[in-house]
Write a protein that holds these residues in place. Structure first.
Motif, PDB file in Angstrom:
ATOM      1  N   ARG B  45       4.149  76.480  19.052  1.00 16.53           N
ATOM      2  CA  ARG B  45       3.480  77.625  18.443  1.00 16.53           C
ATOM      3  C   ARG B  45       3.242  77.424  16.970  1.00 16.53           C
ATOM      4  O   ARG B  45       2.294  77.961  16.410  1.00 16.53           O
ATOM      5  N   ASN B  46       4.152  76.719  16.318  1.00 15.14           N
ATOM      6  CA  ASN B  46       4.058  76.594  14.867  1.00 15.14           C
ATOM      7  C   ASN B  46       4.514  75.199  14.433  1.00 15.14           C
ATOM      8  O   ASN B  46       5.594  75.023  13.867  1.00 15.14           O
ATOM      9  N   PRO B  47       3.663  74.178  14.697  1.00 22.82           N
ATOM     10  CA  PRO B  47       4.112  72.796  14.456  1.00 22.82           C
ATOM     11  C   PRO B  47       4.378  72.491  12.988  1.00 22.82           C
ATOM     12  O   PRO B  47       5.110  71.560  12.678  1.00 22.82           O
ATOM     13  N   LYS B  48       3.807  73.312  12.064  1.00 25.20           N
ATOM     14  CA  LYS B  48       3.961  72.975  10.636  1.00 25.20           C
ATOM     15  C   LYS B  48       5.410  73.037  10.190  1.00 25.20           C
ATOM     16  O   LYS B  48       5.807  72.334   9.264  1.00 25.20           O
ATOM     17  N   ILE B  49       6.219  73.929  10.784  1.00 27.26           N
ATOM     18  CA  ILE B  49       7.614  74.039  10.353  1.00 27.26           C
ATOM     19  C   ILE B  49       8.552  73.405  11.379  1.00 27.26           C
ATOM     20  O   ILE B  49       9.698  73.841  11.554  1.00 27.26           O
ATOM     21  N   SER B  50       8.053  72.340  12.037  1.00 29.87           N
ATOM     22  CA  SER B  50       8.891  71.736  13.078  1.00 29.87           C
ATOM     23  C   SER B  50      10.217  71.230  12.519  1.00 29.87           C
ATOM     24  O   SER B  50      11.226  71.225  13.236  1.00 29.87           O
ATOM     25  N   GLY B  51      10.253  70.846  11.233  1.00 30.81           N
ATOM     26  CA  GLY B  51      11.507  70.362  10.651  1.00 30.81           C
ATOM     27  C   GLY B  51      12.572  71.441  10.655  1.00 30.81           C
ATOM     28  O   GLY B  51      13.712  71.214  11.073  1.00 30.81           O
ATOM     29  N   ASP B  52      12.191  72.685  10.208  1.00 33.08           N
ATOM     30  CA  ASP B  52      13.159  73.786  10.183  1.00 33.08           C
ATOM     31  C   ASP B  52      13.662  74.108  11.579  1.00 33.08           C
ATOM     32  O   ASP B  52      14.847  74.349  11.795  1.00 33.08           O
ATOM     33  N   ILE B  53      12.713  74.127  12.533  1.00 28.83           N
ATOM     34  CA  ILE B  53      13.099  74.483  13.902  1.00 28.83           C
ATOM     35  C   ILE B  53      14.049  73.444  14.469  1.00 28.83           C
ATOM     36  O   ILE B  53      15.050  73.771  15.092  1.00 28.83           O
ATOM     37  N   PHE B  54      13.748  72.186  14.180  1.00 32.00           N
ATOM     38  CA  PHE B  54      14.581  71.093  14.685  1.00 32.00           C
ATOM     39  C   PHE B  54      16.002  71.205  14.138  1.00 32.00           C
ATOM     40  O   PHE B  54      16.991  71.085  14.869  1.00 32.00           O
ATOM     41  N   LYS B  55      16.089  71.489  12.816  1.00 27.65           N
ATOM     42  CA  LYS B  55      17.407  71.616  12.191  1.00 27.65           C
ATOM     43  C   LYS B  55      18.190  72.757  12.843  1.00 27.65           C
ATOM     44  O   LYS B  55      19.360  72.622  13.196  1.00 27.65           O
ATOM     45  N   ASN B  56      17.506  73.905  12.995  1.00 28.09           N
ATOM     46  CA  ASN B  56      18.170  75.074  13.582  1.00 28.09           C
ATOM     47  C   ASN B  56      18.609  74.794  15.017  1.00 28.09           C
ATOM     48  O   ASN B  56      19.701  75.193  15.436  1.00 28.09           O
ATOM     49  N   MET B  57      17.757  74.059  15.757  1.00 28.91           N
ATOM     50  CA  MET B  57      18.122  73.728  17.137  1.00 28.91           C
ATOM     51  C   MET B  57      19.407  72.913  17.164  1.00 28.91           C
ATOM     52  O   MET B  57      20.322  73.203  17.941  1.00 28.91           O
ATOM     53  N   LEU B  58      19.494  71.919  16.276  1.00 24.04           N
ATOM     54  CA  LEU B  58      20.683  71.055  16.296  1.00 24.04           C
ATOM     55  C   LEU B  58      21.934  71.833  15.930  1.00 24.04           C
ATOM     56  O   LEU B  58      22.994  71.653  16.539  1.00 24.04           O
ATOM     57  N   VAL B  59      21.817  72.758  14.920  1.00 21.81           N
ATOM     58  CA  VAL B  59      22.990  73.544  14.538  1.00 21.81           C
ATOM     59  C   VAL B  59      23.431  74.419  15.716  1.00 21.81           C
ATOM     60  O   VAL B  59      24.614  74.478  16.072  1.00 21.81           O
ATOM     61  N   GLY B  60      22.448  75.068  16.361  1.00 25.97           N
ATOM     62  CA  GLY B  60      22.787  75.929  17.493  1.00 25.97           C
ATOM     63  C   GLY B  60      23.423  75.154  18.633  1.00 25.97           C
ATOM     64  O   GLY B  60      24.400  75.588  19.233  1.00 25.97           O
ATOM     65  N   GLN B  61      22.868  73.976  18.921  1.00 24.86           N
ATOM     66  CA  GLN B  61      23.433  73.176  20.000  1.00 24.86           C
ATOM     67  C   GLN B  61      24.833  72.688  19.667  1.00 24.86           C
ATOM     68  O   GLN B  61      25.691  72.603  20.536  1.00 24.86           O
ATOM     69  N   ALA B  62      25.070  72.416  18.366  1.00 23.63           N
ATOM     70  CA  ALA B  62      26.401  71.943  17.988  1.00 23.63           C
ATOM     71  C   ALA B  62      27.439  73.015  18.262  1.00 23.63           C
ATOM     72  O   ALA B  62      28.537  72.721  18.742  1.00 23.63           O
ATOM     73  N   VAL B  63      27.081  74.297  17.964  1.00 29.40           N
ATOM     74  CA  VAL B  63      28.044  75.363  18.239  1.00 29.40           C
ATOM     75  C   VAL B  63      28.261  75.500  19.737  1.00 29.40           C
ATOM     76  O   VAL B  63      29.386  75.645  20.211  1.00 29.40           O
ATOM     77  N   ALA B  64      27.165  75.449  20.520  1.00 29.19           N
ATOM     78  CA  ALA B  64      27.298  75.588  21.970  1.00 29.19           C
ATOM     79  C   ALA B  64      28.126  74.451  22.551  1.00 29.19           C
ATOM     80  O   ALA B  64      28.840  74.619  23.537  1.00 29.19           O
ATOM     81  N   GLU B  65      28.043  73.297  21.921  1.00 27.63           N
ATOM     82  CA  GLU B  65      28.792  72.126  22.388  1.00 27.63           C
ATOM     83  C   GLU B  65      30.291  72.331  22.304  1.00 27.63           C
ATOM     84  O   GLU B  65      31.042  71.713  23.053  1.00 27.63           O
ATOM     85  N   SER B  66      30.740  73.205  21.358  1.00 27.19           N
ATOM     86  CA  SER B  66      32.190  73.237  21.095  1.00 27.19           C
ATOM     87  C   SER B  66      32.973  73.585  22.352  1.00 27.19           C
ATOM     88  O   SER B  66      34.070  73.048  22.547  1.00 27.19           O
ATOM     89  N   ALA B  67      32.418  74.461  23.228  1.00 28.10           N
ATOM     90  CA  ALA B  67      33.176  74.814  24.437  1.00 28.10           C
ATOM     91  C   ALA B  67      33.499  73.566  25.248  1.00 28.10           C
ATOM     92  O   ALA B  67      34.619  73.401  25.734  1.00 28.10           O
ATOM     93  N   SER B  68      32.522  72.667  25.385  1.00 26.82           N
ATOM     94  CA  SER B  68      32.807  71.493  26.204  1.00 26.82           C
ATOM     95  C   SER B  68      33.650  70.480  25.437  1.00 26.82           C
ATOM     96  O   SER B  68      34.344  69.675  26.056  1.00 26.82           O
ATOM     97  N   ILE B  69      33.635  70.554  24.101  1.00 24.81           N
ATOM     98  CA  ILE B  69      34.554  69.674  23.357  1.00 24.81           C
ATOM     99  C   ILE B  69      35.994  70.116  23.576  1.00 24.81           C
ATOM    100  O   ILE B  69      36.897  69.290  23.725  1.00 24.81           O
ATOM    101  N   PHE B  70      36.212  71.477  23.618  1.00 21.67           N
ATOM    102  CA  PHE B  70      37.563  71.955  23.950  1.00 21.67           C
ATOM    103  C   PHE B  70      37.993  71.373  25.295  1.00 21.67           C
ATOM    104  O   PHE B  70      39.135  70.920  25.462  1.00 21.67           O
ATOM    105  N   ALA B  71      37.065  71.391  26.275  1.00 13.52           N
ATOM    106  CA  ALA B  71      37.398  70.885  27.606  1.00 13.52           C
ATOM    107  C   ALA B  71      37.723  69.402  27.550  1.00 13.52           C
ATOM    108  O   ALA B  71      38.655  68.934  28.219  1.00 13.52           O
ATOM    109  N   LEU B  72      36.975  68.665  26.724  1.00 17.47           N
ATOM    110  CA  LEU B  72      37.237  67.226  26.581  1.00 17.47           C
ATOM    111  C   LEU B  72      38.636  66.994  26.022  1.00 17.47           C
ATOM    112  O   LEU B  72      39.383  66.125  26.495  1.00 17.47           O
ATOM    113  N   VAL B  73      39.008  67.803  25.001  1.00 15.79           N
ATOM    114  CA  VAL B  73      40.332  67.645  24.392  1.00 15.79           C
ATOM    115  C   VAL B  73      41.422  67.857  25.439  1.00 15.79           C
ATOM    116  O   VAL B  73      42.355  67.051  25.570  1.00 15.79           O
TER     117      VAL B  73
END
Lengths: 82, 324
Positions: B45-73
């Motif tokens: 929808r808005n390719p001009k700010i793809s950098g911001d969206i990409f950064k936000n996606m990675l931050v969000g995914q990192a938080v979602a990942e923590s549940a499975s990192i707990f499981a890994l531990v």
């Protein structure tokens, strides 16, 4: 260790009571949540009717609650009567 | 075939480890997939700010990942645990810990995906509200993680606390039940908290000036959604720390196992339902901010009714523990 028939029946009744109430709680919980979500939507669209909408929501949820109460009754029967 | 105690403990620990990581991977993967899917839509929808969206996606995914990192531990701990005093009770505790963490990571993983995805999409609509959206996403998905954190706490307690010489029967069932109670009850709360957080990111993107009201109602709604997992935590603490007299009857351990199953399954529905109610309220506060008080009131009433079946489940499981 020899396990008597009556003993197995009692053990099965306890597990059954847990499963009846546990699984039986899923449906009403989700269903009543849906009702509440739609009631919020309705009040958001038409705040003047908040009283009527709250009443409708509560009646709908009470009906949806009935299966949860059946589960509770069955669980208590399994625990204390059977 | 007679098995030695050490062998039984190893079997339980390895099984628990597999369950913890296998089930623990389900939620985060789905949640992160949702985030990435919404991020793709946002970039198209808005390719001009793809950098911001990409950064936000990675931050969000990192938080979602923590549940499975707990499981890994927990899975790695169970694989390489050294135990000082081997007993069959420890085997039950390891199995309980694996079940607890495995189930406990599902809801939080899926739930945290929603705020991540909605905030990516929101940035594509309202690029100037980007920092508010990222902040709100972080708050919302951090609250979503609490049920997974509760599960990790219970799993770590089951692994590390030395329960001394409690009688094997019925205490083994109490430990497995404690794991099931916390793990299953965490599913609904984690998922429900995610629904509320996702709606708040969507709402802030729609009306950035309503950010305070939206974040407030999101936090209240999420807090109520967490209660079923707190009931699960309570029941699993009772099961872990109450001393049960030795019993040769089959019914006694089955009652404790039943108590864990009852509270665990019983917490799923109300957790999801409370989250749906909160989602509806948050969404409409963003659209109709003048009536946020009415919306807050009806959300709390609706959630209270939806909570009732979790309370029934807690009553039945307390009866199974203390009365029969």
């Amino acid at each position: 260790m020899a396990i008597e028939g009556a003993e197995i029946v009692k053990a099965a009744a306890f597990i059954g009571a847990g499963l009846a109430m546990g699984l039986g709680a899923i449906g009403p919980g989700v269903g009543e949540g849906m009702v509440a979500a739609k009631a919020c939507e309705a009040i958001g669209r038409n705040p003047k009717e908040a009283g009527l909408l709250t009443r409708t929501m509560l009646v709908g949820q009470a009906v949806s609650e009935s299966t949860g109460i059946y589960s509770l009754v069955v669980a208590l029967l399994l625990l204390f009567v059977v | 075939m007679e098995l030695e105690v050490e062998t039984v403990i190893k079997i339980a620990a390895y099984t628990g480890s597999g369950i913890a990581m296998g089930l623990g991977a389900v939620g985060a993967a789905i949640g992160e997939g949702y985030t990435a899917a919404r991020a793709n839509l946002a970039v198209s929808r808005n390719p001009k700010i793809s950098g911001d969206i990409f950064k936000n996606m990675l931050v969000g995914q990192a938080v979602a990942e923590s549940a499975s990192i707990f499981a890994l531990v927990i899975a790695i701990l169970l694989l390489f645990m050294d135990f000082a005093s081997p007993s069959l009770l420890k085997a039950a505790a390891f199995l309980g810990a694996g079940l607890c963490m495995g189930f406990g990571a599902i809801g939080s993983g899926v739930g945290s995906g929603y705020p991540g995805g909605e905030s990516c999409f929101g940035i594509s609509q309202q690029p100037q509200a980007g920092s508010q959206l990222t902040t709100n996403m972080l708050i919302g998905s951090a609250v979503c993680q609490t049920p997974a954190i509760f599960s990790m706490v219970v799993a770590l307690m089951l692994i590390f606390i030395d329960f001394g010489n409690a009688p094997l029967t019925p205490t083994w069932a109490a430990f497995v039940g404690a794991g099931l109670s916390m793990g299953l009850a965490a599913i609904g709360s984690g998922y429900g908290g995610g629904l509320a957080a996702g709606a708040s990111c969507e709402g802030i993107a729609r009306t950035p000036q309503a950010v305070t009201s939206v974040t407030t109602i999101m936090l209240v709604g999420q807090a109520v959604s967490q209660t079923p997992s707190i009931f699960g935590l309570l029941v699993s603490f009772i099961l872990m720390f109450k001393t049960f007299p030795e019993s040769s009857m089959l019914a006694t351990p089955m009652a404790l196992l039943g108590a864990g199953l009852c509270m665990g399954f019983g917490g799923i529905g109300p957790g999801i339902g409370n989250g749906m109610a909160a989602e509806g309220a948050v969404r409409w506060v963003a659209r109709n901010v003048e009536h946020s008080n009415e919306l807050m009131r009806i959300m709390l009433v609706g959630q209270a009714v939806s909570q009732s079946t979790a309370i029934y489940a807690m009553v039945v499981s307390l009866v199974l523990i203390f009365v029969v």
